[in-house]
Design a protein around this motif. Structure first.
Motif, mmCIF file in Angstrom:
data_model
loop_
_atom_site.group_PDB
_atom_site.id
_atom_site.type_symbol
_atom_site.label_atom_id
_atom_site.label_comp_id
_atom_site.label_asym_id
_atom_site.label_seq_id
_atom_site.Cartn_x
_atom_site.Cartn_y
_atom_site.Cartn_z
ATOM 1 N N ALA A 184 -24.211 79.065 -20.784
ATOM 2 C CA ALA A 184 -25.482 79.235 -21.487
ATOM 3 C C ALA A 184 -26.305 77.959 -21.500
ATOM 4 C CB ALA A 184 -25.215 79.695 -22.926
ATOM 5 N N LEU A 185 -25.626 76.810 -21.472
ATOM 6 C CA LEU A 185 -26.311 75.525 -21.492
ATOM 7 C C LEU A 185 -26.582 74.981 -20.097
ATOM 8 C CD1 LEU A 185 -24.257 73.863 -24.383
ATOM 9 C CD2 LEU A 185 -26.627 74.666 -24.508
ATOM 10 N N GLY A 186 -26.192 75.731 -19.073
ATOM 11 C CA GLY A 186 -26.418 75.290 -17.704
ATOM 12 C C GLY A 186 -25.500 74.171 -17.266
ATOM 13 N N LEU A 187 -24.323 74.077 -17.862
ATOM 14 C CA LEU A 187 -23.369 73.019 -17.534
ATOM 15 C C LEU A 187 -22.316 73.558 -16.571
ATOM 16 C CD1 LEU A 187 -22.790 71.596 -21.142
ATOM 17 C CD2 LEU A 187 -24.385 70.771 -19.398
ATOM 18 N N THR A 188 -21.934 72.749 -15.607
ATOM 19 C CA THR A 188 -20.915 73.138 -14.631
ATOM 20 C C THR A 188 -19.632 72.367 -14.907
ATOM 21 O OG1 THR A 188 -22.616 73.522 -12.960
ATOM 22 C CG2 THR A 188 -20.334 73.312 -12.192
ATOM 23 N N PRO A 189 -18.622 73.008 -15.480
ATOM 24 C CA PRO A 189 -17.371 72.300 -15.803
ATOM 25 C C PRO A 189 -16.580 71.972 -14.549
ATOM 26 C CG PRO A 189 -17.571 74.369 -17.032
ATOM 27 C CD PRO A 189 -18.592 74.402 -15.948
ATOM 28 N N TRP A 190 -15.752 70.949 -14.682
ATOM 29 C CA TRP A 190 -14.796 70.596 -13.634
ATOM 30 C C TRP A 190 -13.527 71.414 -13.842
ATOM 31 C CZ3 TRP A 190 -10.361 67.128 -14.676
ATOM 32 C CH2 TRP A 190 -9.581 66.904 -13.527
ATOM 33 N N GLU A 191 -12.996 71.958 -12.760
ATOM 34 C CA GLU A 191 -11.758 72.739 -12.830
ATOM 35 C C GLU A 191 -10.593 71.846 -12.389
ATOM 36 O OE1 GLU A 191 -11.552 75.603 -14.125
ATOM 37 O OE2 GLU A 191 -13.678 76.157 -14.221
ATOM 38 N N ASP A 192 -9.755 71.439 -13.325
ATOM 39 C CA ASP A 192 -8.625 70.558 -13.038
ATOM 40 C C ASP A 192 -7.561 71.334 -12.253
ATOM 41 O OD1 ASP A 192 -6.490 68.831 -12.989
ATOM 42 O OD2 ASP A 192 -6.512 68.395 -15.135
#
Length: 330
Positions: A184-192
């Motif tokens: 919703a915030l347009g953030l792209t998380p890192w997938e460990d």
């Protein structure tokens, strides 16, 4: 004005509650790896903290265990600066050479870096991004180890490490909500990739065991496991308080423990007294096991003239008439 996405509101509310109980005027630091949980936590803290009259910063730890880890830590730090978080630190740590397996060594290095950074900035607390799903995984792993109530109590909402408060605001928030908040915030998380590596027990629980439980028992199983941890944490805290009082009441003048005082205690309190006393004597908490406490308890409840109990660190505890006492090693 667009309506606030419910997952974003959920995470912000959790952070607001955590900050409400803090004292002191130092900043709060978010421990952020760049994964969905800690990224959602950092974004929420950047929004909530200034509106609560408190500065917020971020610390990201580079364990050096994967290619590109330094660049990724730099990316997280750069994003944090753009969000107005201050101070922002990227800390490189050395994992090799530390005791325990790779997970334990990395955890020790990470927490040491977090505590050192918090002290340097005079932080009021460090916020950690563990979620309800992490708590459920912790409870299942504790069950598999045969842990007692303390292990099944899971991760505490708050604890102090070397004088630094560590807070987990998201233990009532699902991992799904942190992912939705990031989207919703347009953030792209890192997938460990470690989170999906079957070499790690927690990764296997996450990929196989929890989905199987949800399929068999319904989605409420995650919340129920986390609630079990919460209830056991409250019970454990109460028993620990009783044990602290009982330890003081059963001491003999030479620093040992009076057997008559121990015998009068309920088993749940007595074993806690013996565990706390053993640690007080110098037994390593990591090496002190259930069998050591059972052997100490047998000196009280099943006395038949047996020899001393050997504790970690070369300690020997024996029964001498009406008391338990430390005896010289042979």
């Amino acid at each position: 004005m667009a309506a606030l996405a419910p997952p974003v509101a959920t995470v912000r509310t959790a952070v607001r509650r955590a900050l409400a109980g803090l004292t002191g005027d130092g900043p709060v630091l978010v421990a952020c790896s760049g994964g969905a949980d800690s990224l959602a936590l950092a974004a929420a803290t950047a929004f909530v903290a200034p509106r609560s009259g408190r500065r917020a910063g971020l610390v990201t730890v580079d364990h050096g265990l994967q290619p590109g880890s330094a660049e990724r830590a730099g990316t997280v730090a750069g994003w944090a600066c753009e969000q107005g978080l201050d101070p922002v630190d990227s800390i490189a740590v050395t994992v090799d050479g530390r005791p325990g397996g790779p997970e334990a060594a990395a955890r020790e290095a990470r927490y040491q870096a977090l505590v050192d950074t918090a002290r340097r900035h005079g932080a009021a607390a460090v916020l950690l991004g563990h979620t309800r799903d992490d708590q459920a995984e912790t409870v299942l792993l504790a069950l598999a180890r045969g842990a007692g109530p303390r292990g099944l109590a899971g991760m505490p909402v708050r604890r102090e490490l070397a004088g630094v408060p560590l807070l987990r605001p998201l233990l009532d928030v699902s991992r799904e909500d942190t992912r939705k908040a990031c989207a919703a915030l347009g953030l792209t998380p890192w997938e460990d990739p470690h989170n999906a590596d079957p070499a790690y027990a927690r990764a296997r629980v996450r990929a196989d065991v929890l989905p199987a439980l949800v399929a068999a028992l319904g989605p409420g199983v995650l919340e129920n496991l986390a609630r079990t941890a919460q209830l056991l944490a409250a019970d454990t805290a109460a028993l620990d308080d009783l044990a602290a009082t009982a330890l003081a009441d059963t001491r003999s003048p030479d620093g040992g423990l009076r057997v008559d005082g121990l015998t009068a205690l309920p088993a749940a309190v007595r074993t806690r007294v013996l565990h706390a006393w053993a640690r007080e004597l110098g037994a390593s908490p990591a090496a002190l096991s259930h069998r050591h406490v059972v052997a100490l308890d047998a000196l009280v409840t099943h006395w038949h003239g047996q020899g001393p109990v050997h504790l970690p660190g070369g300690l020997r505890v024996a029964r001498r008439a009406t008391r338990l006492t430390v005896v010289d090693p042979v």
